[in-house]
Enzyme design. Structure first.
Site, PDB file in Angstrom:
ATOM      1  N   GLY A 128      10.793  43.004 -27.696  1.00 14.54           N
ATOM      2  CA  GLY A 128      10.463  43.079 -29.118  1.00 14.54           C
ATOM      3  C   GLY A 128       9.067  43.630 -29.311  1.00 14.54           C
ATOM      4  O   GLY A 128       8.821  44.838 -29.221  1.00 14.54           O
ATOM      5  N   GLY A 129       8.109  42.735 -29.522  1.00  7.53           N
ATOM      6  CA  GLY A 129       6.730  43.109 -29.858  1.00  7.53           C
ATOM      7  C   GLY A 129       6.139  44.186 -28.960  1.00  7.53           C
ATOM      8  O   GLY A 129       5.524  45.142 -29.449  1.00  7.53           O
TER       9      GLY A 129
ATOM     10  N   HIS B  51      21.581  39.088 -32.363  1.00  4.10           N
ATOM     11  CA  HIS B  51      20.184  38.691 -32.140  1.00  4.10           C
ATOM     12  C   HIS B  51      19.965  37.340 -32.824  1.00  4.10           C
ATOM     13  O   HIS B  51      20.526  37.064 -33.880  1.00  4.10           O
ATOM     14  CB  HIS B  51      19.247  39.753 -32.720  1.00  4.10           C
ATOM     15  CG  HIS B  51      17.820  39.539 -32.326  1.00  4.10           C
ATOM     16  ND1 HIS B  51      17.020  38.607 -32.941  1.00  4.10           N
ATOM     17  CD2 HIS B  51      17.065  40.117 -31.357  1.00  4.10           C
ATOM     18  CE1 HIS B  51      15.821  38.624 -32.366  1.00  4.10           C
ATOM     19  NE2 HIS B  51      15.825  39.531 -31.405  1.00  4.10           N
TER      20      HIS B  51
ATOM     21  N   SER C 155       9.328  37.550 -25.208  1.00  3.78           N
ATOM     22  CA  SER C 155       7.913  37.636 -24.808  1.00  3.78           C
ATOM     23  C   SER C 155       7.703  38.361 -23.476  1.00  3.78           C
ATOM     24  O   SER C 155       6.825  37.983 -22.699  1.00  3.78           O
ATOM     25  CB  SER C 155       7.282  36.238 -24.771  1.00  3.78           C
ATOM     26  OG  SER C 155       7.251  35.693 -26.079  1.00  3.78           O
TER      27      SER C 155
ATOM     28  N   GLU D 144      18.303  35.720 -24.441  1.00  3.78           N
ATOM     29  CA  GLU D 144      17.032  35.596 -25.156  1.00  3.78           C
ATOM     30  C   GLU D 144      16.873  34.158 -25.651  1.00  3.78           C
ATOM     31  O   GLU D 144      17.420  33.805 -26.712  1.00  3.78           O
ATOM     32  CB  GLU D 144      17.004  36.542 -26.361  1.00  3.78           C
ATOM     33  CG  GLU D 144      17.113  38.002 -26.012  1.00  3.78           C
ATOM     34  CD  GLU D 144      16.442  38.871 -27.057  1.00  3.78           C
ATOM     35  OE1 GLU D 144      15.571  39.652 -26.688  1.00  3.78           O
ATOM     36  OE2 GLU D 144      16.773  38.729 -28.256  1.00  3.78           O
TER      37      GLU D 144
ATOM     38  N   GLY E  97       8.937  36.160 -29.457  1.00  4.33           N
ATOM     39  CA  GLY E  97       7.741  36.329 -30.282  1.00  4.33           C
ATOM     40  C   GLY E  97       6.726  35.209 -30.171  1.00  4.33           C
ATOM     41  O   GLY E  97       5.796  35.136 -30.977  1.00  4.33           O
TER      42      GLY E  97
ATOM     43  N   GLU F 186      17.706  36.261 -34.582  1.00  5.26           N
ATOM     44  CA  GLU F 186      17.250  36.337 -35.977  1.00  5.26           C
ATOM     45  C   GLU F 186      18.436  36.563 -36.919  1.00  5.26           C
ATOM     46  O   GLU F 186      18.423  36.114 -38.062  1.00  5.26           O
ATOM     47  CB  GLU F 186      16.178  37.439 -36.114  1.00  5.26           C
ATOM     48  CG  GLU F 186      14.857  36.982 -35.509  1.00  5.26           C
ATOM     49  CD  GLU F 186      13.972  38.092 -34.964  1.00  5.26           C
ATOM     50  OE1 GLU F 186      14.152  39.257 -35.339  1.00  5.26           O
ATOM     51  OE2 GLU F 186      13.094  37.767 -34.132  1.00  5.26           O
TER      52      GLU F 186
ATOM     53  N   ASN G  22      13.378  46.646 -29.132  1.00  5.45           N
ATOM     54  CA  ASN G  22      13.855  46.250 -30.454  1.00  5.45           C
ATOM     55  C   ASN G  22      12.655  46.237 -31.396  1.00  5.45           C
ATOM     56  O   ASN G  22      11.833  45.336 -31.339  1.00  5.45           O
ATOM     57  CB  ASN G  22      14.487  44.845 -30.354  1.00  5.45           C
ATOM     58  CG  ASN G  22      14.821  44.256 -31.714  1.00  5.45           C
ATOM     59  OD1 ASN G  22      14.866  44.979 -32.719  1.00  5.45           O
ATOM     60  ND2 ASN G  22      15.055  42.952 -31.756  1.00  5.45           N
ATOM     61  N   TRP G  23      12.582  47.260 -32.223  1.00  6.54           N
ATOM     62  CA  TRP G  23      11.421  47.378 -33.128  1.00  6.54           C
ATOM     63  C   TRP G  23      11.508  46.387 -34.293  1.00  6.54           C
ATOM     64  O   TRP G  23      10.567  46.256 -35.057  1.00  6.54           O
ATOM     65  CB  TRP G  23      11.312  48.802 -33.672  1.00  6.54           C
ATOM     66  CG  TRP G  23      10.790  49.819 -32.688  1.00  6.54           C
ATOM     67  CD1 TRP G  23      10.629  49.655 -31.330  1.00  6.54           C
ATOM     68  CD2 TRP G  23      10.330  51.146 -32.984  1.00  6.54           C
ATOM     69  NE1 TRP G  23      10.119  50.798 -30.777  1.00  6.54           N
ATOM     70  CE2 TRP G  23       9.922  51.735 -31.762  1.00  6.54           C
ATOM     71  CE3 TRP G  23      10.244  51.901 -34.151  1.00  6.54           C
ATOM     72  CZ2 TRP G  23       9.422  53.039 -31.687  1.00  6.54           C
ATOM     73  CZ3 TRP G  23       9.753  53.203 -34.081  1.00  6.54           C
ATOM     74  CH2 TRP G  23       9.344  53.763 -32.853  1.00  6.54           C
ATOM     75  N   LYS G  24      12.659  45.764 -34.464  1.00  5.15           N
ATOM     76  CA  LYS G  24      12.879  44.860 -35.604  1.00  5.15           C
ATOM     77  C   LYS G  24      12.544  45.610 -36.915  1.00  5.15           C
ATOM     78  O   LYS G  24      12.696  46.824 -36.962  1.00  5.15           O
ATOM     79  CB  LYS G  24      12.061  43.583 -35.461  1.00  5.15           C
ATOM     80  CG  LYS G  24      12.218  42.934 -34.088  1.00  5.15           C
ATOM     81  CD  LYS G  24      11.723  41.531 -34.081  1.00  5.15           C
ATOM     82  CE  LYS G  24      11.684  41.033 -32.652  1.00  5.15           C
ATOM     83  NZ  LYS G  24      11.629  39.585 -32.585  1.00  5.15           N
TER      84      LYS G  24
HETATM   85  C1  PEP Z   1      13.410  40.250 -29.435  1.00  4.21           C
HETATM   86  O1  PEP Z   1      13.218  40.087 -30.628  1.00  4.21           O
HETATM   87  O2  PEP Z   1      14.502  40.685 -29.035  1.00  4.21           O
HETATM   88  C2  PEP Z   1      12.344  39.939 -28.505  1.00  4.21           C
HETATM   89  C3  PEP Z   1      12.634  39.810 -27.253  1.00  4.21           C
HETATM   90  O3  PEP Z   1      11.087  39.774 -29.049  1.00  4.21           O
HETATM   91  P1  PEP Z   1       9.693  39.590 -28.262  1.00  4.21           P
HETATM   92  O4  PEP Z   1       9.722  40.501 -27.066  1.00  4.21           O
HETATM   93  O5  PEP Z   1       8.648  39.966 -29.245  1.00  4.21           O
HETATM   94  O6  PEP Z   1       9.634  38.152 -27.846  1.00  4.21           O
END
Ligand code: PEP
Length: 253
Positions: free
Chosen positions: A236-237, A99, A215, A169, A175, A101, A12-14
Site C-alpha cells: 500500500g503506502g 481488500h 506495512s 493481509e 497501514g 477496506e 495498491n495506491w488506494k
Molecule cells: C494494503 O492496503 O493493501 C496494504 C498492504 O497497505 P500498507 O502496505 O500501507 O500496509
C-alpha cells in the site's frame, strides 16, 4: 531461498493519485531493470480514474496494471460501479478483490468477494483475492481458522495457478507499521497453501502466488519475502514512492 514460483509485487495506491502522480509509475518503469525483469513481476493498481492512463504509460514496460475492486456485474444500472470488463478495457490485467477496506467499510462478504473474483476471471483479469484476520481474531488464536474460512468463501471454483493470486493481509498490519513475525507469516501461508489444496487440488495450489501484504517496506521486505510460501507482496503506502516500491521488488528478486 530458491523460488519455484515467479514472485509478484503489486502496488495498491488506494484512493491516492492524480494525473501528475503517473510520474511514480514511469519512475518505477525506469528502475525496473533487466535483472529485476528476470526475477519478479510488477503490477500497479492506481485509482480507476488513472487506470487507462497508467496502462498506456506502462505499455512496453512489462509492468502490469490492475483495478482495486470490480463489480460483480458486467454492465447495467449500477451507478458508481466499475465492471471487470471495463477494467480489462483500460489495459489492466489484475483486479484486487476483498481488500479489508472493502470488507470492513463496504460490508463485503466472502460471497460477494467470490462473485467479484469470478467476474474478474470471466473478463480475463487475474483477481488478487485478499484475506486476513483482525487483531482481536489473532489475539483470540483464531487467525488461521478465520483466514481459511474467508478462503473457502472467496475463491472461485475452478481457479488455476494462472487465474488466481491470493494476498494474506492481516487487517491490523495494514497501514500501521506493524507486521507479523516471520514465523506467523510462515504458519499462515502454509495454511493458505494447504487450504487451496483442498479447494483446488494440490497441483494447482502449489502454483498459486501467495502475496503477503501489510506495512511492507524496503527495510522489512527481505525478511518477509524470504519466508516459505511467500511469493511476493501487496504494497500500500510504500507503493506511492517509486524508490520504496523498487526497493521491495529488489528484495523479492
Ligand atoms: C494494503 O492496503 O493493501 C496494504 C498492504 O497497505 P500498507 O502496505 O500501507 O500496509
Amino acid at each position: 531461498m530458491t523460488r519455484t514460483i515467479r514472485p509478484l509485487v503489486a502496488g495498491n495506491w488506494k484512493m491516492n493519485g492524480l494525473k501528475a502522480d503517473l510520474a511514480i509509475a514511469t519512475e518505477v518503469a525506469k528502475g525496473y531493470d533487466t535483472g529485476m525483469k528476470a526475477a519478479v513481476d510488477l503490477a500497479i493498481c492506481p485509482p480507476a480514474t488513472l487506470l487507462y492512463l497508467a496502462s498506456a504509460a506502462l505499455l512496453g514496460s512489462r509492468i502490469a496494471t490492475g483495478g482495486q475492486d470490480c463489480s460483480t456485474q458486467d454492465s447495467g444500472a449500477f451507478t458508481g460501479e466499475t465492471s471487470a470488463v471495463m477494467l480489462a478495457d483500460t489495459g489492466a490485467t489484475f483486479a484486487i478483490v476483498g481488500h479489508s477496506e472493502r470488507r470492513t467499510l463496504h460490508g463485503e462478504t466472502s460471497a460477494t468477494v467470490k462473485d467479484k473474483a469470478q467476474a474478474a476471471q470471466k473478463a480475463l483479469l487475474v483477481p488478487i483475492v485478499c484475506v486476513g484476520e483482525t487483531r482481536d481474531e489473532r489475539e483470540a488464536g483464531k487467525a488461521v481458522a478465520i483466514v481459511k474460512k474467508q478462503l473457502r468463501g472467496s475463491i472461485p471454483d475452478g481457479s488455476t495457478a494462472a487465474t488466481l493470486v491470493v494476498a494474506y493481509e492481516p487487517v491490523w498490519a495494514i497501514g500501521t507499521g506493524l507486521t507479523p513475525t516471520a514465523a506467523d507469516v510462515a504458519e499462515m501461508h502454509e495454511a493458505i497453501r494447504n487450504e487451496l489444496g483442498r479447494l483446488l487440488g494440490k497441483v494447482t495450489a502449489a502454483g498459486v502466488r501467495l502475496l503477503y501484504g501489510g506495512s511492507v517496506k524496503p527495510s522489512n521486505a527481505a525478511e518477509l519475502m524470504n519466508v516459505a510460501n511467500v511469493d511476493g507482496a501487496l504494497v500500500g503506502g510504500a507503493s506511492l514512492k517509486a524508490e520504496d516500491f523498487l526497493g521491495i521488488a529488489r528484495a523479492c528478486a
